[in-house]
Design a protein around this motif. Structure first.
Motif, short mmCIF file in Angstrom:
data_model
loop_
_atom_site.label_atom_id
_atom_site.label_comp_id
_atom_site.label_asym_id
_atom_site.label_seq_id
_atom_site.Cartn_x
_atom_site.Cartn_y
_atom_site.Cartn_z
N MET A 67 21.56 50.14 3.57
CA MET A 67 21.61 48.99 2.34
C MET A 67 20.62 48.24 2.08
O MET A 67 20.40 47.43 3.13
N SER A 68 19.97 48.30 0.90
CA SER A 68 18.75 47.39 0.59
C SER A 68 19.36 46.38 -0.04
O SER A 68 20.58 46.31 -0.45
N LEU A 69 18.45 45.21 -0.28
CA LEU A 69 19.03 43.93 -0.84
C LEU A 69 18.42 43.78 -2.11
O LEU A 69 17.17 43.34 -2.31
N ASP A 70 19.04 43.67 -3.20
CA ASP A 70 18.67 43.43 -4.66
C ASP A 70 18.87 41.90 -4.73
O ASP A 70 20.05 41.56 -5.28
N ARG A 71 17.88 41.12 -4.66
CA ARG A 71 18.29 39.86 -4.83
C ARG A 71 18.28 39.35 -6.36
O ARG A 71 18.71 38.17 -6.55
N ARG A 72 18.11 40.18 -7.34
CA ARG A 72 18.15 39.53 -8.68
C ARG A 72 19.49 39.50 -9.07
O ARG A 72 19.58 38.97 -10.09
N ASP A 73 20.38 40.46 -8.59
CA ASP A 73 21.83 40.36 -8.87
C ASP A 73 22.84 40.07 -8.12
O ASP A 73 23.41 41.30 -7.73
N PRO A 74 23.03 38.88 -7.61
CA PRO A 74 23.92 38.60 -6.66
C PRO A 74 25.37 38.97 -7.12
O PRO A 74 26.04 39.69 -6.16
N GLU A 75 25.67 38.89 -8.21
CA GLU A 75 27.12 39.10 -8.61
C GLU A 75 27.41 40.65 -8.35
O GLU A 75 28.19 41.30 -7.86
#
Lengths: 332, 332, 332, 332
Positions: D1-9
């Motif tokens: 699982m990678s982390l998309d920091r732009r869209d926390p919600e």
């Protein structure tokens, strides 16, 4: 009374003996200097409520208060047993649309504005009136002089001595820059009998038998501005050990300050801990209040020049307590 | 106001609307009927302290109190943080012979003599002044009308209506034999406007705007004699729902009784729970006191025939609290 | 050991001396009989978890528990600091939809299922290992033998002695009708060494050095059925004073019962208070558990005939505590 | 699982959906992932107690703990109801020389070593298993998933992943100089799935279904050396949000760390608050432990190379609690 710093034990013992009120009100006394506050004094005090304006002299009882755990003194913990949120959402199951909220508090009795009961301090194992401390205040509480005995008594003539304002002004005594100019004494400032009498004179007020005397140092104003810091348990301006004689001779009923510990900190003897308490509570039977908020009252007194008022500061009658939170009300 | 027992919802809604004070003191009001207690009223009250005798109207805050856990209301738990025993035995390590005692309390704010804050009761999800209960009293406490806002206000003219003594005497209304003859109303006795006005007339006292009215039922005297029983949460004499109109029209600042719940229990509507609270706290903004000890004051009033006095009953300013313990002091 | 009821002081002093373990584990010992529970014993215990089924032996910590204020022991007060209701209504101001709940408890450490620490009982001013009680347990807590020292130790072989089931069945000893037929001993029933050994024999289990012995009287089953009554502090079945010798000779590490006080109540000497405690805690150093819920485990043991198991009953390491709530877990 | 920091919600919602266990164990489930810990798993765990040595994984419950009032979390307040001092001085009035000590505690359930109950965290107003938060956790506590339901379950195979030791060694990742060389991860260090699996591999241990996984970051060792600082509520090493998938797929029963908040702080999304909690507690039903003391166990595991053990960590069955203090016991 001068201060011999070389012999704290001797100085304390001397003052304890010189200013003792043991036996003065009989063997069974549980009121100490509150005995000075009689009905005549109350009538005198009642005449002072001329304008009908009232002041609360209590700090808040608040989770964000000054306590940091010294002597296991914490800030109050206030929790809800029932909430408006649950009421609004229909979680309470009450009929006809009624809802309710209830709450609970856990707090050390010395956490905020408070009275020290007569069982709060001992001198060489002796409590007020010469009783054995070990028989008076056990793990079951104060079995003899519990603060409940004072419940009806603490209402009388109040006098404010705003030493911060009178002595602090322009003060070269101030440690932190500008403190004096705000009517504040610096931490470590020892208030002497001379300061007290000069302040009373400046105010045009006379302190007498049965009065409840409020001494403002300005420290609370300072920490309110700068942050609590070590307000609870740290250095502070306060009464000099040398005022013991004045406290005794004046026959006041009670005294309270805007600091945590009433007397100057650090204490005036090396290695000492609250020697003035040791003299005035167990030996003199004096009622001592701490952490009072005198600022709004002081501002009003400075405005109208009237430093006397009707004061009600009734402790909660908690059975066996050696102190009590209080919301003192001054009426001018 | 007559009582239609067939329609509790309608009766409550009708009274809530008829006797609402929402908006009367502005959108931001946090004081309710305390607004009636102004400086003129305080001056009037201050004139009543003629003899200088003071009375505590507080029950003790005591482990052996009446609470049995209803609504998680327990009696106070008072514990010692430091004791005289340890001081005497040298366990405290303090210098020069000083010793100390400190203590701690855990208590529901409704456990003994107390004020109900404005956030204590809701009507259909609405708190005082029409606010949403769910935004006013959360698990963080009363965020708007916390009892700290009343800290300086509750000092004024007090009036005792000793309904127990005036109406209870010789009373065939009494359930338990002889209760009436002791100046006590039986449990379940509903005090009406007629009882209140007859009592005031018998006492030769007038109730007016801004007064703090104390209603004595005599129940506390009874349980003190017979044991707590269901004093906290059970049946009791108290104000009839029909007094809502009088409470509104009289423009009193506050009211307090010697019972746990102020209004008559069981309530006058089937299946209801404290409908008078539902009208007077969130809608009228009335300050209500409960579990006051009026017996010593009442005896004195019966003696000298004077039923008015100076009364100070300042809540502890506990941030966000919906109630507060109080030691009310009456001075005559 | 026979019981001489005419001389309680002498009997207690005799047993205290005969069964003392003072010095057995050195001057500095803080574990008492837990010293018997060594690694070999733990290996033996670990072999008993054959089926992998686990039992909680804890009663709930609940506001509606048995406590009524005796010795200031109250039921726990559990309050919420944050709620789901507030979370759902958006009162918490947290980002991205997260919400939370937190809570708080106030409880006497002896309120429900618990261990007595070694500082819980004294004999003539002496605490465990011959120390002066006044130097061990002050208002600051147990400065020497606080229960935190036991944190890692209480895990080993458990043995259930279901005396209620073995001795109570068909029992003519039963005071309340039918109690015996349910596997329950009546209040006041003194369990002797003979009862203990007969029960072990009936179970086919051997009690040995380092074991944690659980004695079921059935009283909890009875009060669960009939209401708490005087479960906390009243009459109860329990160990006879005469078992002190067996408790010593068996070299068990700990013992626990389903009653509030471990030993039989009323005590076997007129005017006595917990004389077996007085012998086994300060003199023998025995770890004693009370108010355990043994019923589900006992039913299982009766089913499969296996009365030994792996037991973990770790106290909370509360600094300076003289007792601790515990949730003991038995695994068979 | 990678982390998309732009869209926390979006990231939180995606993980919540992907790793949800709602309905997996039926509509009425109150145990969440504890369902994975079955009897077979317990038998497997019981085989691991080979040496019979036991470790307490609990920090002390101590007035001088790390709490500073954040979220009204304070350190425990422990007070005595009876003392040895009073016993020694004959203040207790008990017969035949017996004396006693009792005590009381007030503490937030999250103040020290603890489990988060399933009612501790919500996601967009939903509690575990899809229930409405506002109906589950009211001011009366957790009415559905109170921690008392877990009382008998938390005993099984424990696995230690000493990420601090494996990943921290020689670490260029360390913010404070030398932290890595002591087997400690720096504050803000996000532990990923790769770190977890690399650690398991280094230890030669396999994490499987029903395990209780303990992740050591070394932060507690650091604050123990350097002072509490912001240990309770501040920055910390911890699990990355990206481990949600691993936590789900591994089917572990529970996880615990030596930090206050289990996941890395600051959180990996700007402005977020505990997003991994938001996924794993209400959506996955994972039991999470915090503030565990893993240092002594970790030292032993490093010594003997065995990172699996029998673990008992039974919460106190406090009715309706959303968390519980715990003294976890590991036996090797």
């Amino acid at each position: 009374m001068s201060l011999d710093r070389r012999d704290p034990e001797g100085a304390i013992a001397g003052a304890a003996k010189a200013y003792s009120n043991w036996g003065r009100w009989g063997e069974d006394d549980v009121l100490g200097t509150l005995n000075f506050l009689d009905e005549a004094k109350r009538r005198e005090g009642m005449a002072l409520g001329r304008r009908g304006v009232s002041f609360s002299l209590s700090q808040r009882f608040d989770m964000n208060g000054p306590q940091k755990g010294w002597r296991r003194r914490t800030n109050p913990i206030h929790t809800m047993l029932m909430t408006g949120t649950d009421a609004a959402l229909g979680n309470q199951g009450s009929p006809h649309g009624i809802g309710g909220a209830d709450d609970l508090i856990t707090m050390p009795l010395q956490c905020s504005t408070q009275w020290d009961g007569l069982g709060h301090v001992f001198d060489h194992g002796k409590a007020w009136n010469g009783r054995d401390a070990q028989k008076v205040v056990t793990a079951d509480g104060d079995l003899v002089t519990g603060i409940e005995h004072m419940a009806a008594h603490v209402a009388g003539r109040g006098v404010l001595l705003d030493v911060g304002r009178v002595i602090g002004v322009g003060g070269g005594t101030s440690r932190s820059s500008g403190a004096g100019s705000r009517g504040e004494l610096p931490d470590g400032f020892a208030i002497t009998e001379e300061h007290l009498t000069a302040t009373a004179e400046a105010h045009g007020v006379i302190v007498g038998r049965g009065d409840i005397v409020l001494v403002r140092t300005g420290q609370l104003a300072r920490v309110r501005r700068e942050g609590w810091g070590e307000y609870a348990g740290g250095d502070a301006p306060g009464l000099s050990f040398t005022t013991a004689g004045w406290l005794h001779a004046s026959e006041i009923a009670a005294i309270a300050t805007d600091t945590w510990g009433f007397e100057v900190r650090p204490n005036e003897f090396e290695g000492a801990f609250q020697p003035l308490h040791q003299v005035v509570i167990p030996n003199m039977g004096l009622l001592v209040g701490e952490m009072w908020d005198l600022d709004a009252l002081a501002a009003d007194c400075a405005d109208d020049g009237v430093y006397e008022f009707w004061l009600t500061a009734a402790p909660l009658p908690i059975t066996g307590a050696v102190g009590s939170p209080v919301n003192p009300i001054a009426v001018k």
